[in-house]
Design an enzyme around this catalytic site. Structure first.
Site, PDB file in Angstrom:
ATOM      1  N   GLY B 319     -11.225   0.894 -19.201  1.00  0.00           N
ATOM      2  CA  GLY B 319     -11.092  -0.181 -18.221  1.00  0.00           C
ATOM      3  C   GLY B 319      -9.948   0.080 -17.258  1.00  0.00           C
ATOM      4  N   SER B 320      -9.274  -1.000 -16.839  1.00  0.00           N
ATOM      5  CA  SER B 320      -8.250  -0.909 -15.804  1.00  0.00           C
ATOM      6  C   SER B 320      -7.129   0.067 -16.123  1.00  0.00           C
ATOM      7  CB  SER B 320      -7.655  -2.280 -15.556  1.00  0.00           C
ATOM      8  OG  SER B 320      -8.675  -3.181 -15.236  1.00  0.00           O
ATOM      9  N   LEU B 321      -6.944   0.338 -17.428  1.00  0.00           N
ATOM     10  CA  LEU B 321      -5.913   1.306 -17.807  1.00  0.00           C
ATOM     11  C   LEU B 321      -6.126   2.638 -17.091  1.00  0.00           C
ATOM     12  CD1 LEU B 321      -3.536   1.823 -19.805  1.00  0.00           C
ATOM     13  CD2 LEU B 321      -5.238   2.658 -21.409  1.00  0.00           C
ATOM     14  N   LYS B 323      -6.977   3.136 -14.194  1.00  0.00           N
ATOM     15  CA  LYS B 323      -6.482   3.116 -12.811  1.00  0.00           C
ATOM     16  C   LYS B 323      -5.182   3.905 -12.693  1.00  0.00           C
ATOM     17  CE  LYS B 323      -8.613  -1.333 -11.882  1.00  0.00           C
ATOM     18  NZ  LYS B 323      -8.405  -2.788 -11.962  1.00  0.00           N
TER      19      LYS B 323
END
Lengths: 375, 606
Positions: B319-321, B323
């Site tokens: 997920g956003s990790l 990014k």
């Protein structure tokens, strides 16, 4: 002067006895005591001490017999034979059961084993029978039938006990004595051939355990934990002993009780494990000297009774030794035959020492020719 | 007269013949002796040896496992066991029958015995472990009726803190038929156990020790006469772990309410694992004594998979990790400066497909730091389009994603960093731009384990040093050996804006994790929230607005948070993954906050 036995006093008679043979017999007794000491795990009891006592007794009897006049034995040969056969019959009727076989009469002092006694009386009788024979009569086949008959009677009785080993031994003694007494060689061949032909018949008369022994002998791995166990363990004892042996008291086969009957029939396996092939050959050497002496007595004896008596008795010693050794090495089936003079047990030693007494007696009378047959 | 003499001559001749025959027979005897005692001697010597010596094993004590403070995590407890010496039983069935009336025997016992007697070392069979005093007394009293049954002291593996170290330590069991075929000969000895999972499995060669043995002299009935020689056993090597059992216990308690979750806490400089939990847990002590069929089935069929160590075997879309990976790739390539801004209208239109941002109304204009802090999707969509999947994948690999980290545990998964060639190989299809876009927010094919997430964040927060996560400090308690040859993978300058973003993500009001911040000023944490989709959000879902957390458990998003503390001088990193836990900021972040706070309280001794 040497011709008349009545002129000798006891001391002079003793001097006539071959000292070398006495030393040999003494050595055998010592070997027996040492091996029994080792068999007990380094203890004089329960075997070595008793055996030495018996041995002393046996040697005494041997010397007494050696001092007797030879003609006494010639005269009493058949009587003694008769007594021993009667004793065998008594064993059959009232013998004590021991080891599954009726072999001895308990006399409370010692156990009399008539099957041992009969070996001596048979040889005495055969020697007497041929003593009066001529070469012509010896050539006749029918002349050899009575010897066979006087063998078959005790042999059947012994076989009923059942003691296959002794029965076979009796036949072998008679066979060898008939052979020596001049039967034609082709007749010997005929008898041997018919004996072999009769073997399947004999097989039917064997008991199951005896059949088993024969089968196991033919293939020891057949039943390694049953009948084959003894012979396999015995061969392991021999093989692992190697040339020099493991040392007295060090034989793992013997000391750890893998070896069965190590103080009696299998004592040679134990000796060969602990003292190696060298020890075994030395023992055979001692036996050879004794046997050589016995045959020399026979060869030098001038009367036929003495000749055949010494020959027969020496042959018994040889047969004992050979059958026992061949048996524990897996060359013959296990038949229950002690190693002469070494195995623990009174009667067979007594028989052999008495036999040697007779040989020594013959030795003393070797120059006699006619004096014997006088009365 | 002359006839007599001739008979004597015949006798003499024949006697000599008999003598010759006897010499032949005697030679046969000596030949036989030579055959047995010279030619066959070696063969029979071996047989004699086997006859007289019996070897009984002495089992070694398994190595003890302690945590970083010397607290015992795995030990051996002594107890009495009933064993069967097959050499001493003549009638096995009768003995076992008598035995079954005296003590309760395990189910399928007779079948087991039959299997074991066919084993290559059938001297001893363990009948029953952990006899009660009553059973010992009963067996001793009936010893005469039970030939071959012996009561001996045995040891059984015991884990005092069973529930919260289960996945790290693992458990031991009697070797299976498959184990017995392995090259490990030691386990063939009855009574030996083998590590079946966790450190017990990977460190089994160190822990198992070397068995000793008694050499007994036995008689023909194989009864022991005396002991010839005793070679003592060598106890297995002890293991000191980097793990802090207090922290491990705290994490276990903190995860208590969650259905399925995992946590990794590690030292960012050393790579030492301080806590590694997987939830729900199980009791490894059940296995040491032979687990019952019922217990085994319930563990196996539990929907929350208690037997799996999710911290190393669970693969989740990060997920956003992810990014952060895209950001590092962009900075490393000099594609952007930290001040570079993008506008977020709430979505990005690429080849007629609309890729939504987490905030549908849009974030407006953002620089890298605020994009990280607010977890704007569009900003990273745009970076990804500029970078392409290959460059992103390269950076991800440098940060330790897509390969096993090398922790001392088996069953570690490698995660997945997709590339064009991977896709062609795997699906035989070309790569689409849209796939680069969803990969940039850690969705699609990208997968990572919680441990990989922790390692990645550790390498970001330690200034770009490579580390290898390690559980083992050495033979005793103490810090781990640290990275063998630390390599700088990136310039530390790159990380400043990233760390500023993760700082703001927690400690700034605009950040996604503000509600989970640590209030103690010297213990504050930074980090990245992440919510990874399990199921694609359909247009219908999006319209209904109920697309996040009102679904069944299995379809809910994974809640992920990876943080570090203290924020200005990072020392510890914690990765928390709550399976189907919903928003990262809502579920995982508060757990991580509590864990990082506690980690600092427990481990900051200096």
């Amino acid at each position: 002067m040497a011709l008349n036995p009545n002129n000798f006093d006891w001391l002079q008679k003793l001097r006539q006895i071959n000292v070398f043979v006495l030393i040999l017999i003494g050595i055998m007794g010592a070997i027996s005591a040492i091996m029994l000491y080792s068999a007990a795990g380094g203890d004089v009891s329960p075997w070595a001490q008793k055996q030495l006592l018996r041995f002393a007794m046996g040697v005494t009897i041997m010397l007494l017999v050696a001092l007797t006049p030879l003609h006494f034995w010639l005269r009493q040969a058949y009587v003694l034979y008769g007594v021993s056969v009667v004793l065998l019959v008594i064993v059959e009727i009232a013998g004590t059961i021991g080891m599954g076989a009726q072999r001895w009469i308990d006399l409370y002092v010692f156990r009399l084993q008539p099957s041992e006694l009969v070996k001596l009386t048979l040889v005495l009788s055969l020697a007497r029978y041929y003593h009066y024979a001529s070469l012509e009569s010896a050539r006749k086949f029918i002349f050899h039938l009575p010897p066979l008959l006087i063998t078959i009677i005790p042999a059947v009785l012994v076989l009923k006990q059942p003691d296959l080993g002794t029965a076979l031994l009796l036949f072998m003694i008679t066979g060898v004595m008939i052979f020596v007494s001049g039967i034609r060689l082709w007749k010997v061949g005929l008898i041997l051939t018919s004996a072999i032909a009769c073997m399947p018949l004999a097989w039917m008369f064997l008991r199951d355990y005896q059949k088993n022994r024969v089968l196991t002998f033919l293939n020891p791995e057949r039943d390694p934990l049953g009948s084959g166990y003894h012979i396999l363990q015995s061969k392991i004892a021999f093989g692992s002993g190697g040339v020099w042996g493991k040392g007295l008291l060090q034989g793992s086969q013997s000391q750890l009780k893998f070896l069965p009957e190590k103080h009696t029939d299998f004592i040679f396996a134990m000796l060969s494990e602990e003292l190696g092939m060298v020890g075994g050959i030395i023992l055979i050497g001692f036996y050879s000297l004794l046997i050589f002496y016995g045959y020399m007595v026979s060869l030098h004896c001038r009367n036929i009774f003495g000749k055949l008596l010494a020959f027969g008795l020496t042959t018994i010693l040889f047969l004992y030794m050979f059958i026992n050794m061949a048996m524990v090495m897996g060359l013959l089936p296990i038949v229950g035959m002690p190693l002469p003079l070494i195995s623990y047990g009174g009667t067979s030693m007594l028989t052999l020492l008495t036999g040697f007494g007779l040989i020594l007696c013959v030795d003393r009378h070797r120059h006699l020719r006619r004096g014997l047959s006088a009365p | 007269m002359s006839k007599k003499i001739s008979l004597q001559q015949t006798i003499t001749r024949r006697t000599l013949m008999v003598g010759a025959g006897q010499i032949l027979l005697g030679s046969a005897l000596i030949g036989r002796m030579a055959y047995l005692q010279i030619w066959q001697s070696e063969h029979y010597k071996n047989l004699a040896q086997g006859n007289s010596i019996k070897v009984t094993p002495i089992l070694p004590d398994r190595g003890i496992i302690t945590d970083c403070n010397g607290v015992i995590l795995a030990q051996n407890t002594k107890h009495f066991r009933a064993i069967l010496d097959l050499d001493s039983t003549s009638d096995l069935e009768a003995t076992l029958d008598t035995l079954s009336h005296l003590i309760e025997l395990p189910e399928n016992f007779l079948l087991d015995i039959q299997n074991q007697t066919q084993n290559s070392h059938p001297h001893f069979i363990i009948i029953k472990e952990k006899l009660s005093w009553k059973e010992v007394a009963r067996l001793e009293a009936h010893a005469i009726d039970l030939p071959g049954i012996q009561v001996t002291e045995g040891s059984v593996r015991f884990y005092p803190h069973a529930l919260y170290i289960a996945h790290v330590i693992g458990y031991v069991q009697s070797p299976s038929a498959k184990d017995l075929q392995s090259s490990n000969k030691i386990i063939k000895i009855a009574g030996m156990t083998i590590g079946k999972s966790g450190l017990e499995k990977t460190q089994n060669p160190i822990l198992q020790g070397v068995p000793g043995y008694h050499e007994h002299e036995v008689n023909a009935r194989r009864q022991i006469l005396r002991t010839l020689q005793t070679t003592p056993s060598k106890a297995g090597g002890n293991l000191g772990l980097t793990l802090n059992s207090k922290l491990q216990g705290f994490v276990h308690e903190r995860l208590g309410k969650e259905l399925s979750a995992s946590v990794v806490v590690m030292d960012i400089h050393q790579g030492d694992i301080l806590a590694l939990n997987s939830h729900p847990s199980f009791d490894p002590n059940l296995f040491s004594q032979g687990i019952s069929q019922q217990d085994w089935q319930s563990l196996l069929h539990n929907p929350y998979k208690p037997l799996i160590n999710k911290a190393i075997s669970g693969e989740y879309p990060p997920g956003s990790l992810f990014k952060l990976v895209v950001a590092i790739a962009a900075l490393d390539r000099g594609l952007i400066s930290p001040e570079h801004t993008h506008h977020c209208p709430g979505f990005l239109e690429v080849s007629n497909h609309r890729f939504h941002c987490v905030r549908s109304s849009g974030h407006g204009r953002l620089n890298l730091t605020t994009a990280i802090a607010q977890s704007c999707d569009v900003y990273f969509y745009k970076l990804a389009l500029q970078l392409g999947i290959e460059r992103i994948a390269h950076t991800a690999r440098l940060l330790g994603l897509g390969t096993q980290t090398g922790i001392e545990l088996s069953d570690e998964r490698a995660g997945l960093i997709p590339t064009k060639s991977w896709k062609r190989k795997r699906f035989g299809k070309p790569w689409f731009v849209g796939e680069t876009i969803i990969a940039s927010i850690g969705q699609g094919y990208v997968l990572a384990t919680p441990l990989q997430m922790a390692v990645m964040m550790a390498q970001i927060s330690n200034g770009g040093h490579t580390i290898t996560p390690s559980l083992i400090a050495g033979p005793g308690p103490g810090p781990g050996p640290g990275p063998a040859s630390p390599q700088k993978i990136f310039s530390p300058k790159i990380f400043a804006p990233i760390l500023e973003g993760t700082h703001m993500a927690i400690n700034s009001k605009i950040g996604t994790g503000y509600r989970s911040r640590i209030l103690q000023p010297d213990m504050r944490m930074g980090g990245k929230t992440s919510t990874s989709q399990v199921r694609r959000i359909s247009i219908a879902d999006r319209k209904s607005g109920q697309y996040r957390n009102e679904k069944s458990w299995k379809q809910r998003d994974h809640s992920i948070f990876v943080g570090y503390a203290p924020v200005h001088k990072p020392k510890y990193v914690a990765a928390v993954v709550v399976e189907h836990g919903g928003w990262g900021s809502k579920t995982a972040a508060p757990i991580a906050r509590d864990i990082l706070l506690t980690t600092q309280q427990f481990c900051n001794k200096d």
